[in-house]
Write a protein that holds these residues in place. Structure first.
Motif, PDB file in Angstrom:
ATOM      1  N   VAL A  17       0.823  -1.223   0.000  1.00 26.27           N
ATOM      2  CA  VAL A  17       0.000   0.000   0.000  1.00 26.27           C
ATOM      3  C   VAL A  17       0.853   1.268   0.000  1.00 26.27           C
ATOM      4  O   VAL A  17       0.318   2.362   0.170  1.00 26.27           O
ATOM      5  N   HIS A  18       2.176   1.136  -0.223  1.00 21.81           N
ATOM      6  CA  HIS A  18       3.038   2.311  -0.114  1.00 21.81           C
ATOM      7  C   HIS A  18       4.230   2.221  -1.062  1.00 21.81           C
ATOM      8  O   HIS A  18       5.311   1.753  -0.684  1.00 21.81           O
ATOM      9  N   VAL A  19       4.021   2.675  -2.317  1.00 23.74           N
ATOM     10  CA  VAL A  19       5.134   2.756  -3.277  1.00 23.74           C
ATOM     11  C   VAL A  19       5.139   4.131  -3.949  1.00 23.74           C
ATOM     12  O   VAL A  19       4.094   4.756  -4.111  1.00 23.74           O
ATOM     13  N   HIS A  20       6.332   4.589  -4.319  1.00 23.78           N
ATOM     14  CA  HIS A  20       6.499   5.824  -5.105  1.00 23.78           C
ATOM     15  C   HIS A  20       7.056   5.424  -6.469  1.00 23.78           C
ATOM     16  O   HIS A  20       8.196   4.983  -6.551  1.00 23.78           O
ATOM     17  N   PHE A  21       6.249   5.577  -7.518  1.00 25.52           N
ATOM     18  CA  PHE A  21       6.701   5.181  -8.859  1.00 25.52           C
ATOM     19  C   PHE A  21       7.089   6.377  -9.743  1.00 25.52           C
ATOM     20  O   PHE A  21       7.481   6.193 -10.891  1.00 25.52           O
ATOM     21  N   TYR A 103      -6.500   8.608   0.205  1.00 25.98           N
ATOM     22  CA  TYR A 103      -5.765   9.877   0.198  1.00 25.98           C
ATOM     23  C   TYR A 103      -4.438   9.710   0.907  1.00 25.98           C
ATOM     24  O   TYR A 103      -4.275   8.837   1.759  1.00 25.98           O
ATOM     25  N   LYS A 104      -3.479  10.599   0.549  1.00 29.68           N
ATOM     26  CA  LYS A 104      -2.188  10.642   1.230  1.00 29.68           C
ATOM     27  C   LYS A 104      -1.988  12.045   1.771  1.00 29.68           C
ATOM     28  O   LYS A 104      -2.123  13.029   1.040  1.00 29.68           O
ATOM     29  N   CYS A 105      -1.663  12.116   3.038  1.00 34.74           N
ATOM     30  CA  CYS A 105      -1.460  13.398   3.698  1.00 34.74           C
ATOM     31  C   CYS A 105      -0.036  13.453   4.239  1.00 34.74           C
ATOM     32  O   CYS A 105       0.347  12.632   5.077  1.00 34.74           O
ATOM     33  N   LEU A 194       1.553   5.409   7.938  1.00 37.27           N
ATOM     34  CA  LEU A 194       2.613   4.868   7.089  1.00 37.27           C
ATOM     35  C   LEU A 194       3.907   4.715   7.885  1.00 37.27           C
ATOM     36  O   LEU A 194       4.117   5.366   8.908  1.00 37.27           O
ATOM     37  N   HIS A 195       4.768   3.880   7.422  1.00 37.00           N
ATOM     38  CA  HIS A 195       6.145   3.693   7.917  1.00 37.00           C
ATOM     39  C   HIS A 195       6.370   3.977   9.414  1.00 37.00           C
ATOM     40  O   HIS A 195       7.149   4.857   9.773  1.00 37.00           O
ATOM     41  N   VAL A 196       5.723   3.190  10.277  1.00 34.12           N
ATOM     42  CA  VAL A 196       6.001   3.274  11.722  1.00 34.12           C
ATOM     43  C   VAL A 196       7.434   2.774  11.936  1.00 34.12           C
ATOM     44  O   VAL A 196       7.786   1.673  11.528  1.00 34.12           O
ATOM     45  N   THR A 267       6.397  -1.172   1.758  1.00 34.00           N
ATOM     46  CA  THR A 267       7.837  -0.971   1.508  1.00 34.00           C
ATOM     47  C   THR A 267       8.285   0.485   1.501  1.00 34.00           C
ATOM     48  O   THR A 267       9.457   0.760   1.663  1.00 34.00           O
ATOM     49  N   ASP A 268       7.371   1.455   1.267  1.00 35.45           N
ATOM     50  CA  ASP A 268       7.816   2.829   1.011  1.00 35.45           C
ATOM     51  C   ASP A 268       8.877   2.834  -0.102  1.00 35.45           C
ATOM     52  O   ASP A 268       9.875   3.561  -0.034  1.00 35.45           O
ATOM     53  N   HIS A 269       8.636   1.990  -1.111  1.00 30.43           N
ATOM     54  CA  HIS A 269       9.535   1.910  -2.281  1.00 30.43           C
ATOM     55  C   HIS A 269       9.793   3.333  -2.806  1.00 30.43           C
ATOM     56  O   HIS A 269       8.899   3.967  -3.353  1.00 30.43           O
TER      57      HIS A 269
HETATM   58 ZN    ZN Z   1       6.574   7.105   1.172  1.00 34.50          ZN
END
Ligand code: ZN
Ligand code: DOR
Ligand code: ZN
Length: 433
Positions: A17-21, A103-105, A194-196, A267-269
């Motif tokens: 649920v967390h990638v940056h493409f 949404y992403k905040c 996200l990303h704890v 992953t916060d890819h």
């Molecule tokens: Zn991220």
């Protein structure tokens, strides 16, 4: 050629649920093609992509443009996030209509320099989002405290790696998690943290869950498998927001996954060029690294090492995200999450992670380079079709990935049609006495 799965385990594909493409705007770092190829190679069959692209995914037009890019190129299924920022609160309904997955905040500042919303803007946004039923994922760090600490340490000439941890103390995340949970409790808007990265964040998480707040949370492989003890060895490559923390934090995160305070793994890819990652001053290196291709091998290796069971891995990599975003098939139903998104894994195969082989071809740099892992996905299927076969990408599968939002709407319609047909059949059948 016959297909043979002897000795393999069949798992649901991972939902990340967390990638940056990076596409549009930063496609020199990554594209939908390379990012989803990396996902397919890593046993991940669904990705939710972040809005800090250029332009940011803050309007219905930007969503439509991004979905077009994804549909043309994706090897795996996808959803795209809409941005929740100070200046686009009036766009939130339009973003929902355009088909965002949520949404992403950015409560704290990070790559893309998007404006963090004030608490007032967040409250207004949550009031508008609650009736839409969508979940808001939070980069939960407090921008103002972070900026102040950063400036102070910089002025003191503290550019050493551990100052990077000190500049983003976990209390900034604790404050942000607690504040977001209060706004969620107040409005009924669903949230995801996200990303704890730290032990300290688990307390407001657990408290919010105990109060019945609809809050979920993820951690990432780098917070579980790395610590400040790796800073000297890895240098600026390890730089990520939030930072990798102390060994005791990693231990607490493992415990949080086991007891359910943390729901899932993501992953916060965050691909950047190798030259953007290398800087003598660790603070000036870009934050983040690719992760979508290495998540499953790293976590299966941890299963083999006895840190969690294979069932627990399936829960945190697939079941929990599917349930949190409404992709899980309702009881007795066939729906999204049941359309043959599959990873076939070899729990006995050992491979050494090689950053030079990553399918994120422009961002071949990883803090896990040269790490030997046991437990590797061998075949990946998306919607019943091979996208990776025998550890090779299936090139013809490019563009076969689908927008999960669309599948979700289709399967809802299918269920309603099936219900109508069934009701008609029942009505036709005479009752026997
Ligand atoms: Zn991220
Ligand atoms: O390390 C990070 N990289 N943290 C973030 O919050 C953003 C991400 C990126 O987009 O590069
Ligand atoms: Zn973030």
């Amino acid at each position: 050629e016959r297909f043979d799965a002897t000795g393999l385990h069949l798992l649901p594909g991972a939902i990340d649920v967390h990638v940056h493409f990076r596409d549009p705007g930063y496609d020199y770092k990554e594209t939908w093609e390379t990012g989803t190829a990396a996902a397919a190679m890593g046993g991940t069959t669904t990705v939710f992509e972040m809005p800090n692209t250029h332009p940011p995914t803050a309007t219905a037009d930007a969503v439509a443009d991004k979905l077009e890019r994804a549909e043309a190129n994706a090897y795996v299924d996808f959803g795209v996030y809409g941005l929740l920022a100070e200046n686009n609160v009036d766009q939130l309904e339009a973003l929902a209509a355009a088909g965002v997955i949520g949404y992403k905040c950015f409560m704290g500042n990070t790559f893309g320099n998007l404006p963090s919303p004030s608490t007032g803007a967040m409250l207004e946004a949550f009031e508008r989002i609650a009736p839409l039923g969508l979940r808001t994922s939070l980069h939960a760090e407090t921008a103002s405290i972070m900026a102040w600490r950063y400036e102070r340490l910089r002025a003191a000439g503290r550019h050493d790696p551990l100052a990077h941890v000190a500049a983003r103390p976990s209390v900034v995340a604790v404050e942000a998690v607690a504040r977001a949970a209060i706004l969620s409790e107040w409005t009924g808007a669903r949230i995801h943290v996200l990303h704890v990265s730290s032990a300290a964040e688990l307390r407001p998480m657990a408290e919010a869950k105990a109060r019945g707040v609809d809050i979920t949370a993820e951690t990432c492989p780098h917070y579980l498998r790395l610590s400040t003890e790796d800073y000297d060895r890895l240098g600026s490559v390890i730089r990520v927001n939030p930072p990798v923390r102390e060994p005791a934090d990693a231990a607490a995160l493992w415990a949080g996954l086991a007891d359910g305070t943390l729901d899932m793994i993501a992953t916060d890819h965050a691909p950047h060029l190798p030259k953007e990652k290398h800087n003598d001053v660790i603070w000036d290196a870009d934050c983040g690294f690719p992760g979508v291709e290495t998540q499953m091998p790293l976590m299966l290796d941890s299963v083999n090492a006895g840190r969690l069971s294979l069932c627990d891995y399936v829960r945190i990599s697939s079941v929990a995200p599917a349930k949190a975003w409404g992709l899980y098939p309702a009881k007795g139903r066939i729906g999204v999450g049941a359309d043959a998104d599959i990873a076939l894994v070899d729990m006995n195969r050992t491979e050494t992670i090689d950053q030079n082989q990553l399918h994120s071809v422009n961002a071949r740099i990883s803090p896990f380079h040269d790490v030997a892992v046991t437990g590797v996905p061998v075949h990946t299927l998306v919607g019943g079709r091979f996208v990776m076969r025998k550890r090779r990408l299936v090139a013809e599968a490019r563009g076969h990935g689908r927008n999960v939002k669309r599948i979700q709407n289709m399967s809802k319609a299918n269920i309603q049609n099936a219900d109508r047909t069934l009701a008609a059949e029942i009505a036709k059948t005479p009752e026997k006495s």
